[in-house]
Design an enzyme around this catalytic site. Structure first.
Site, mmCIF file in Angstrom:
data_model
loop_
_atom_site.group_PDB
_atom_site.id
_atom_site.type_symbol
_atom_site.label_atom_id
_atom_site.label_comp_id
_atom_site.label_asym_id
_atom_site.label_seq_id
_atom_site.Cartn_x
_atom_site.Cartn_y
_atom_site.Cartn_z
ATOM 1 N N ARG A 74 0.831 -1.206 0.000
ATOM 2 C CA ARG A 74 0.000 0.000 0.000
ATOM 3 C C ARG A 74 0.869 1.262 0.000
ATOM 4 O O ARG A 74 2.025 1.235 0.408
ATOM 5 C CB ARG A 74 -0.907 0.019 1.234
ATOM 6 C CG ARG A 74 -2.031 -0.990 1.217
ATOM 7 C CD ARG A 74 -2.875 -0.908 2.486
ATOM 8 N NE ARG A 74 -2.094 -1.262 3.665
ATOM 9 C CZ ARG A 74 -1.599 -0.393 4.530
ATOM 10 N NH1 ARG A 74 -1.785 0.908 4.347
ATOM 11 N NH2 ARG A 74 -0.906 -0.790 5.582
ATOM 12 N N ARG A 131 1.577 -12.422 -1.227
ATOM 13 C CA ARG A 131 0.237 -12.598 -0.646
ATOM 14 C C ARG A 131 -0.577 -13.636 -1.397
ATOM 15 O O ARG A 131 -0.377 -13.874 -2.592
ATOM 16 C CB ARG A 131 -0.528 -11.267 -0.713
ATOM 17 C CG ARG A 131 0.035 -10.167 0.180
ATOM 18 C CD ARG A 131 -0.502 -10.274 1.581
ATOM 19 N NE ARG A 131 -0.096 -9.153 2.421
ATOM 20 C CZ ARG A 131 -0.670 -8.872 3.591
ATOM 21 N NH1 ARG A 131 -1.665 -9.616 4.029
ATOM 22 N NH2 ARG A 131 -0.241 -7.863 4.311
ATOM 23 N N HIS A 148 -10.196 -4.006 13.072
ATOM 24 C CA HIS A 148 -9.128 -4.625 12.277
ATOM 25 C C HIS A 148 -8.651 -5.839 13.060
ATOM 26 O O HIS A 148 -7.690 -5.778 13.824
ATOM 27 C CB HIS A 148 -7.991 -3.629 12.061
ATOM 28 C CG HIS A 148 -6.929 -4.148 11.148
ATOM 29 N ND1 HIS A 148 -5.604 -3.804 11.257
ATOM 30 C CD2 HIS A 148 -6.997 -4.988 10.085
ATOM 31 C CE1 HIS A 148 -4.893 -4.408 10.321
ATOM 32 N NE2 HIS A 148 -5.720 -5.143 9.604
ATOM 33 N N SER A 185 -0.151 -6.339 10.084
ATOM 34 C CA SER A 185 0.457 -7.376 9.250
ATOM 35 C C SER A 185 1.774 -7.831 9.852
ATOM 36 O O SER A 185 2.595 -7.017 10.270
ATOM 37 C CB SER A 185 0.695 -6.842 7.837
ATOM 38 O OG SER A 185 -0.519 -6.513 7.229
ATOM 39 N N LYS A 225 -8.406 -2.414 1.452
ATOM 40 C CA LYS A 225 -8.273 -1.518 2.599
ATOM 41 C C LYS A 225 -9.051 -0.217 2.403
ATOM 42 O O LYS A 225 -9.477 0.410 3.377
ATOM 43 C CB LYS A 225 -6.792 -1.220 2.859
ATOM 44 C CG LYS A 225 -6.017 -2.435 3.360
ATOM 45 C CD LYS A 225 -6.636 -3.055 4.616
ATOM 46 C CE LYS A 225 -5.767 -4.168 5.182
ATOM 47 N NZ LYS A 225 -6.398 -4.832 6.349
ATOM 48 N N LYS A 281 -1.744 -12.394 13.101
ATOM 49 C CA LYS A 281 -3.205 -12.325 13.215
ATOM 50 C C LYS A 281 -3.880 -13.370 12.339
ATOM 51 O O LYS A 281 -4.768 -14.103 12.802
ATOM 52 C CB LYS A 281 -3.669 -10.913 12.838
ATOM 53 C CG LYS A 281 -5.172 -10.703 12.861
ATOM 54 C CD LYS A 281 -5.503 -9.224 12.887
ATOM 55 C CE LYS A 281 -4.853 -8.463 11.758
ATOM 56 N NZ LYS A 281 -5.400 -8.799 10.438
ATOM 57 N N THR A 282 -3.473 -13.449 11.082
ATOM 58 C CA THR A 282 -4.072 -14.435 10.172
ATOM 59 C C THR A 282 -3.729 -15.849 10.605
ATOM 60 O O THR A 282 -4.583 -16.731 10.653
ATOM 61 C CB THR A 282 -3.589 -14.188 8.731
ATOM 62 O OG1 THR A 282 -3.980 -12.874 8.333
ATOM 63 C CG2 THR A 282 -4.199 -15.199 7.775
ATOM 64 N N ASP A 306 -9.406 -10.836 9.168
ATOM 65 C CA ASP A 306 -8.852 -9.471 9.110
ATOM 66 C C ASP A 306 -9.813 -8.343 9.489
ATOM 67 O O ASP A 306 -9.408 -7.397 10.143
ATOM 68 C CB ASP A 306 -8.314 -9.212 7.701
ATOM 69 C CG ASP A 306 -7.413 -7.996 7.637
ATOM 70 O OD1 ASP A 306 -6.524 -7.868 8.496
ATOM 71 O OD2 ASP A 306 -7.597 -7.164 6.742
#
Length: 661
Positions: A179, A445, A343, A361, A324, A365-366, A380
């Site tokens: 991003r 990704r 988030h 990230s 996002k 978390k994932t 997410d």
């Protein structure tokens, strides 16, 4: 001639007609040894017609219950005309009050697809300036294509798109592999000036409405100049009472497939009754913005206009900008409905106990929310309403760097046909992906539908959370692997959002560095962080949830000297939180941060639970601890001028929950 199973032959007559090749088969008469599976003769006149029979037309099979729906009382042709009229209005130039003629179907498939004529715009005024070459051409709309159709488009027309050995689509996002938050702009008007968070620490960099329209015109003109555009009509939020209709107009099959995976896929009935979208994205990422336009600082520009309910992307093909951008929109829309947007990852145990996982990230978390022993609600983005929790998305967006089946089996196995792999490196011959290769970027990704996770909970909703887990990747190595938080501490650390920003996730970051991101997602929040923190505390208190801080970062030293805490240990800690056994543990309070750490966790070496035990140089540990505490205090100065409640007691409680030295 045609051979039969008994070795005999019969003739096949082939006649040439004026309209092409006519095919007629003549079966053998008499006793046959082979099985006779003859059916009625195929009535076709040409090879093209024969091929067209291979392509079965998709038709909705779900009965339409709501006869007053947007399209319910119309024929298929009328419905498609209305659909095109809606898309045509989306793509219309605001300056010229017109756009190209829209036709449904792929221009490469001549004579195929649905022949729907262009529906003219009806504007009260049609000035002479509206006439342009763009209004004389046809633009083909590829509407809500299936993954198989999008694969074909990508392989044929997008350089850098390949099948991998597992059937996933490997593709490249161009120069931008992350991003570009510095290029994101939000229109500041009378409403947003009062409602949004502006100024120091805020992700919302202002632009005016006129400049937004200049960029919108540039994006729409580019999309209209193409022979074809991809249009996705989809949903956000699995809560049926609060779902949002979104339309994504893009130039790349890769982007269309990405959003097909990441948004909630409508049923045929829902698509028939879709109507006008609540929000529209114009992704002209291949085309740069004009750097001489006001507010532009590079050739990339990501613009949000909440009043117009539109988003424009120029100069970046990184698909995460769309995901996002929509998350930012939800951070604005949901709190206005008294729904907390988060988030976070989210999963649920077999007894219905829900856990939220917050973290940027690279914090895990994932990985941690994808647990084979629990149902995955989402990885997410979530909403917490009076009904419980609901996933905003219809898919997962997992980091692939160093991915292996041993460490993350569910994610590894989800990379199959339909999955988009961004910027990965693979063997030219076998097409096997090397997940350790960072040649293109570290931010590799995979985007896949949530159904690809075997234990995904569909629909992606659950009851009120029991545990709220804040994940931090501590590069300094002084935070405990786990600690129990009071409500005020939960708010303090939620607002602080401390972690280490992992290389490659955001454009321009080359190595891990300590950072603070309000609400564990400052780049996406729209209102002041304390607004979300107060809503979180209120819901936790109402439903009896417990807050936890879990460090997935370093131990026995800072980054470069210490080692990262083993994923197996973190999983044991998370298991103890889920089971409730960690609530029953004995605790002791740390100095400076005042955190309660357990003295024992099953399956985790007790000596690492208190970070001071792992450092050989205690003086260096204390200096590093005070340094981090100072960074926390300095960061929180941004929020101290924002008062919560009439008597400001809550603000004081949050400040008192921070480090004390």
């Amino acid at each position: 001639m045609a051979a039969h199973g008994n070795g005999e032959f019969s003739f096949v007559n082939v006649m040439t007609a004026n309209n092409g090749l006519k095919i007629e088969t003549q079966g053998k008469k008499g006793n046959e040894i082979c099985h006779n599976d003859n059916t009625a003769t195929v009535k076709v006149q040409t090879i093209d017609e024969l091929h067209s029979l291979q392509k079965k037309k998709s038709a909705p099979t779900t009965p339409i219950k709501d006869t007053e729906g947007t399209f319910a009382n119309y024929s298929e042709e009328e419905r498609q005309k209305m659909q095109l009229k809606s898309i045509s209005a989306s793509l219309a130039s605001l300056t010229r009050e017109t756009g190209p003629k829209l036709v449904k179907g792929d221009p490469a498939q001549k004579g195929e697809g649905v022949a729907v004529t262009h529906v003219a715009h009806h504007y009260p005024i049609a000035p002479a300036i509206s006439v342009s070459d763009s209004a004389l051409k046809f633009t083909h709309v590829l509407y809500n294509l299936s993954p198989a159709e999008l694969y074909e488009q990508a392989i044929k027309h997008e350089k850098g798109s390949f099948f991998t050995s597992t059937g996933a689509l490997a593709t490249l996002s161009g120069a931008k592999t992350g991003r570009s938050p510095r290029d994101k702009r939000v229109v500041k008007d009378e409403t947003t000036e009062e409602e949004l968070w502006w100024g120091k620490g805020s992700p919302n960099i202002e632009m005016d409405a006129h400049t937004f329209l200049v960029n919108r015109e540039r994006a729409v003109d580019y999309l209209n100049s193409l022979d074809k555009v991809f249009v996705n009509d989809q949903f956000l939020n699995w809560d049926p009472q609060n779902k949002i209709k979104v339309r994504i107009v893009s130039a790349r099959a890769y982007h269309s497939l990405f959003m097909h995976n990441m948004c909630i896929r409508p049923t045929p009935e829902e698509l028939e009754n879709f109507g006008t979208p609540d929000f529209t994205i114009y992704n002209a990422g291949q085309f740069p913005c004009n750097r001489y336009t006001n507010y532009m600082t590079s050739s990339t520009s990501v613009n949000l206009n909440l009043a117009r309910k539109e988003m424009v992307i120029l100069g970046s093909q990184y698909a995460g900008e769309m995901k996002k951008g929509l998350f930012s929109v939800m951070h604005y829309l949901m709190p206005k409905r008294q729904i907390l947007s988060l988030h976070s990852g989210c999963n649920m145990g077999k007894d219905g106990d829900v856990a939220l996982f917050f973290g940027l990230s690279g914090t895990g978390k994932t990985t941690l929310s994808t647990d084979q022993n629990r149902y995955l609600i989402g990885d997410d983005e979530h909403c917490w309403s009076e009904n419980g929790v609901s996933n905003i998305e219809g898919g997962c967006y997992a980091k692939c760097i160093d991915l292996s089946r041993e460490k993350e089996p569910d994610i590894f196995d989800a990379i199959k046909f339909g999955t988009v792999l961004e910027n990965v490196v693979f063997d030219e011959h076998t097409r096997e992906v090397d997940y350790s290769d960072k040649s293109v970027t570290e931010n590799t990704r995979a985007a896949y539908p949530i159904e690809y996770i075997p234990n995904a909970k569909i629909p992606c909703v659950g009851p009120h959370p029991k545990n709220v887990i804040l994940l931090a990747c501590d590069a300094f190595g002084v935070l405990p692997p786990v600690c129990k938080l009071s409500l005020a501490q939960t708010m303090y650390h939620f607002i602080s959002g401390y972690t280490a920003l992992v290389a490659g996730t955001v454009d321009g970051i080359k190595e891990p560095q300590a950072t603070f991101s309000a609400c564990f997602g400052a780049a996406f929040i729209m209102m002041h962080p304390t607004k979300y923190a107060a809503m979180l505390a209120e819901k936790m208190e109402e439903h009896g949830a417990t807050g936890w801080l879990v460090n997935t970062g370093w131990s026995a030293g800072s980054y470069g000297a210490g080692t990262r805490i083993k994923l197996a240990y973190t999983r044991k800690i998370i298991d103890a939180i889920h089971s409730g056994s960690l609530l029953k543990a004995k605790y002791k309070k740390t100095e400076v941060f005042g955190l309660e750490i357990p003295t024992e966790v099953e399956g985790v070496p007790s000596e690492i639970l208190d970070p001071v035990n792992t450092w050989g140089n205690k003086k260096e540990y204390n200096e590093t601890l005070l340094k981090l505490a100072g960074l926390f205090k300095k960061n929180f100065e941004t929020f101290t001028n924002y008062k919560i409640g009439n008597d400001n007691t809550l603000t004081n409680e949050i400040l008192a929950a921070g480090p004390n030295f």
